[in-house]
Design a protein around this motif. Structure first.
Motif, PDB file in Angstrom:
ATOM      1  N   UNK A 320       0.840  -1.202   0.000  1.00 15.89           N
ATOM      2  CA  UNK A 320       0.000   0.000   0.000  1.00 15.89           C
ATOM      3  C   UNK A 320       0.877   1.254   0.000  1.00 15.89           C
ATOM      4  N   UNK A 321       0.414   2.278  -0.707  1.00 16.43           N
ATOM      5  CA  UNK A 321       1.088   3.590  -0.767  1.00 16.43           C
ATOM      6  C   UNK A 321       2.384   3.582  -1.595  1.00 16.43           C
ATOM      7  N   UNK A 322       2.631   2.510  -2.325  1.00 14.83           N
ATOM      8  CA  UNK A 322       3.807   2.478  -3.210  1.00 14.83           C
ATOM      9  C   UNK A 322       3.316   2.220  -4.632  1.00 14.83           C
ATOM     10  N   UNK A 323       3.279   3.268  -5.469  1.00 12.78           N
ATOM     11  CA  UNK A 323       2.775   3.194  -6.844  1.00 12.78           C
ATOM     12  C   UNK A 323       1.477   2.370  -6.922  1.00 12.78           C
ATOM     13  N   UNK A 324       0.568   2.691  -6.026  1.00 16.63           N
ATOM     14  CA  UNK A 324      -0.700   1.960  -5.894  1.00 16.63           C
ATOM     15  C   UNK A 324      -1.756   2.622  -6.789  1.00 16.63           C
ATOM     16  N   UNK A 325      -2.232   1.885  -7.775  1.00  8.61           N
ATOM     17  CA  UNK A 325      -3.275   2.412  -8.657  1.00  8.61           C
ATOM     18  C   UNK A 325      -4.602   2.425  -7.898  1.00  8.61           C
ATOM     19  N   UNK A 326      -5.180   3.617  -7.771  1.00  8.10           N
ATOM     20  CA  UNK A 326      -6.371   3.770  -6.919  1.00  8.10           C
ATOM     21  C   UNK A 326      -7.642   3.653  -7.750  1.00  8.10           C
ATOM     22  N   UNK A 327      -7.835   4.562  -8.707  1.00 12.28           N
ATOM     23  CA  UNK A 327      -9.044   4.567  -9.550  1.00 12.28           C
ATOM     24  C   UNK A 327      -8.733   5.218 -10.886  1.00 12.28           C
ATOM     25  N   UNK A 329     -10.708   7.645 -13.411  1.00 11.97           N
ATOM     26  CA  UNK A 329     -11.910   8.475 -13.520  1.00 11.97           C
ATOM     27  C   UNK A 329     -11.787   9.321 -14.782  1.00 11.97           C
ATOM     28  N   UNK A 330     -12.800   9.261 -15.660  1.00 10.82           N
ATOM     29  CA  UNK A 330     -12.758   9.982 -16.945  1.00 10.82           C
ATOM     30  C   UNK A 330     -11.469   9.655 -17.718  1.00 10.82           C
ATOM     31  N   UNK A 331     -11.071   8.390 -17.626  1.00  8.71           N
ATOM     32  CA  UNK A 331      -9.855   7.902 -18.301  1.00  8.71           C
ATOM     33  C   UNK A 331      -8.576   8.570 -17.780  1.00  8.71           C
ATOM     34  N   UNK A 332      -8.624   9.033 -16.532  1.00  9.48           N
ATOM     35  CA  UNK A 332      -7.434   9.552 -15.837  1.00  9.48           C
ATOM     36  C   UNK A 332      -7.119   8.604 -14.682  1.00  9.48           C
ATOM     37  N   UNK A 333      -5.876   8.072 -14.649  1.00  9.82           N
ATOM     38  CA  UNK A 333      -5.480   7.142 -13.584  1.00  9.82           C
ATOM     39  C   UNK A 333      -4.908   7.918 -12.400  1.00  9.82           C
ATOM     40  N   UNK A 334      -5.410   7.629 -11.205  1.00  9.54           N
ATOM     41  CA  UNK A 334      -4.921   8.256  -9.965  1.00  9.54           C
ATOM     42  C   UNK A 334      -4.036   7.251  -9.224  1.00  9.54           C
ATOM     43  N   UNK A 335      -2.792   7.639  -8.950  1.00  9.92           N
ATOM     44  CA  UNK A 335      -1.789   6.714  -8.395  1.00  9.92           C
ATOM     45  C   UNK A 335      -1.264   7.249  -7.063  1.00  9.92           C
ATOM     46  N   UNK A 336      -1.317   6.401  -6.046  1.00 11.91           N
ATOM     47  CA  UNK A 336      -0.887   6.762  -4.692  1.00 11.91           C
ATOM     48  C   UNK A 336       0.527   6.237  -4.442  1.00 11.91           C
ATOM     49  N   UNK A 337       1.510   7.148  -4.410  1.00 13.90           N
ATOM     50  CA  UNK A 337       2.892   6.782  -4.093  1.00 13.90           C
ATOM     51  C   UNK A 337       3.344   7.588  -2.871  1.00 13.90           C
ATOM     52  N   UNK A 338       2.452   7.655  -1.876  1.00 10.83           N
ATOM     53  CA  UNK A 338       2.715   8.478  -0.683  1.00 10.83           C
ATOM     54  C   UNK A 338       3.970   8.038   0.051  1.00 10.83           C
ATOM     55  N   UNK A 339       4.360   6.759  -0.146  1.00 17.30           N
ATOM     56  CA  UNK A 339       5.540   6.245   0.557  1.00 17.30           C
ATOM     57  C   UNK A 339       6.844   6.818  -0.002  1.00 17.30           C
TER      58      UNK A 339
END
Length: 457
Positions: A320-327, A329-339
């Motif tokens: 979790x939080x390492x280049x994690x693909x979240x959702x 939306x409208x063909x835009x990928x949101x990526x969580x790399x908080x780590x």
């Protein structure tokens, strides 16, 4: 507990343990300390989280918050200092002046376990490597725990369960507080400047801290490391270690360790040679190939079957939080790399992007030099959203590189801005390159807030 029972327990006490900081490591150490008949006192300069407070109350451990009672602390036989407290804190300076022993949780706890310890450190990749190593060993049928800088504290695990193996993710701060701690297998994933604010802005001091992981190892122990890392190679050429060296490399063939040839990972130890295809790895990217090589070398040393290693590597989907693909939306990928709390981690993240990127960056700067990111930002980033109280260094570094830069003060605001800027086919990447403590409790809190804000779009 009845008063007579307390008196009876106290009559057996030999030493006084004071714990500074009532977070995961502090409370875990308190539990182990009580179990080992220490007189325990916990002191936190800030406010103690309610969940931790309830644990201390349940175990009838004396505690204080919002300040330190010096007299009570200085009377300790041994002090366990939480990793977040710097050596320059006035109470630590006074303890050392009074010759009171100050150690980390890892040092204190390790004396109470017979488990085979696998210690994993590095500037980046240590969480992924530690989690992957744990999965390989668990799938291989070993009774193994995962702890240290991740999950439940090492001390609490020892207090609650007798494990045969412990995989520990170790930060430089935890290693600073060791004296006798000795992992049977030590892993150093890589080195890049990090936490320089804690090391007087001297990279060499930070590197020396990381190499403390091998200082007590003997000829019977193993050191697995990135053989392509210039700083690691330089340190090893100038210093002697006793453990057996097992480098992993993407570019050179090694006699023992791991290397790549014909799109296959080759792992060679004393008695075993394994090969497996890179193409089937669950995690892609050069940095993840290295993480897989390090974890597989550990598993091979501990005689995990080749088929088990291969299957585990194929199914591992990351942390979790390492280049994690979240959702999307409208063909835009949101990526969580908080780590990604340092520049090098963010370098990997930007390097892996294959679409125009709206980059959310910022937080508490740890002595960052953003120069190495400039080519990637120039190539891949269409807009920057600053998320921090002080964004001046980021503005200075990238103000002339991107067409759009927006300053924000909350995650919700940052995501709303990203939503307006991003177009079909783009990605929105949270990869802060900074610590989180200006606006968030932790990088986990920052990552969770990112995911929540995205889901509310």
């Amino acid at each position: 507990m009845k008063e007579s029972n307390i008196a009876n327990r106290n009559s057996e006490i030999k030493h006084r343990l004071v714990i500074l900081g009532a977070g995961e490591s502090g409370v875990g150490t308190a539990i182990l300390g009580i179990q080992k008949n220490y007189e325990v006192f916990v002191s936190d300069f800030g406010k103690i989280k309610e969940t931790y407070k309830q644990v201390l109350i349940h175990h009838e451990i004396e505690w204080e918050e919002k300040g330190h009672s010096e007299e009570k602390i200085l009377s300790a036989d041994v002090v366990m200092k939480s990793p977040g407290i710097p050596d320059t804190a006035s109470i630590i300076v006074k303890l050392k002046a009074n010759n009171v022993k100050v150690v980390s949780e890892i040092e204190f706890a390790s004396q109470y376990t017979d488990a085979t310890i696998i210690g994993i450190t590095g500037s980046n990749g240590k969480t992924t490597t530690a989690t992957l190593t744990y999965e390989l060993l668990k799938q291989g049928g070993l009774h193994v725990a995962l702890g240290g800088n991740i999950g439940k504290s090492f001390a609490q695990q020892i207090a609650e369960t007798k494990y045969d193996y412990s995989v520990l993710e170790l930060s430089s701060f935890q290693l600073d507080g060791i004296e006798t701690f000795k992992p049977h297998i030590a892993v150093l994933t890589n080195l890049s400047p990090d936490h320089l604010d804690r090391y007087e802005y001297e990279y060499s001091k930070y590197i020396a801290s990381k190499f403390r992981i091998v200082m007590n190892q003997t000829e019977d122990d193993y050191f697995i490391y990135d053989g392509d890392d210039v700083e690691i190679q330089k340190w090893l050429s100038e210093n002697t270690i006793r453990s057996q060296k097992l480098p992993f490399s993407l570019v050179n063939k090694v006699e023992k360790g791991a290397y790549i040839e014909n799109e296959q990972i080759h792992i060679i130890t004393d008695n075993t040679t394994h090969t497996m295809p890179i193409a089937t790895l669950g995690l892609q990217g050069k940095h993840n190939t290295k993480n897989a090589m390090a974890a597989s070398t550990v598993a091979t040393l501990l005689k995990i079957r080749k088929a088990t290693i291969r299957e585990s590597l194929e199914h591992f989907q990351g942390v979790e939080h390492r280049l994690e693909k979240v959702l999307k939306i409208n063909n835009v990928m949101y990526i969580n790399d908080s780590k990604a709390t340092n520049v090098n981690a963010t370098f990997y993240a930007l390097d892996s992007m294959s679409t125009p990127t709206v980059w959310i960056v910022g937080g508490v700067d740890k002595g960052n030099n953003y120069a190495e990111l400039l080519p990637l930002v120039n190539e891949k980033v269409k807009a920057i959203i600053c998320l921090g109280i002080d964004n001046s260094k980021i503005t200075q570094a990238f103000g002339n590189v991107v067409d759009m830069m927006v300053e924000t003060q909350s995650m919700e605001q940052a995501i709303q801005v990203a939503y307006r800027i991003a177009e079909k086919g783009d990605s929105v990447l949270l990869s802060p390159a900074c610590a989180s403590f200006d606006l968030f409790e932790s990088y986990e809190d920052r990552g969770r807030q990112f995911k929540e804000a995205v889901r509310h779009l």
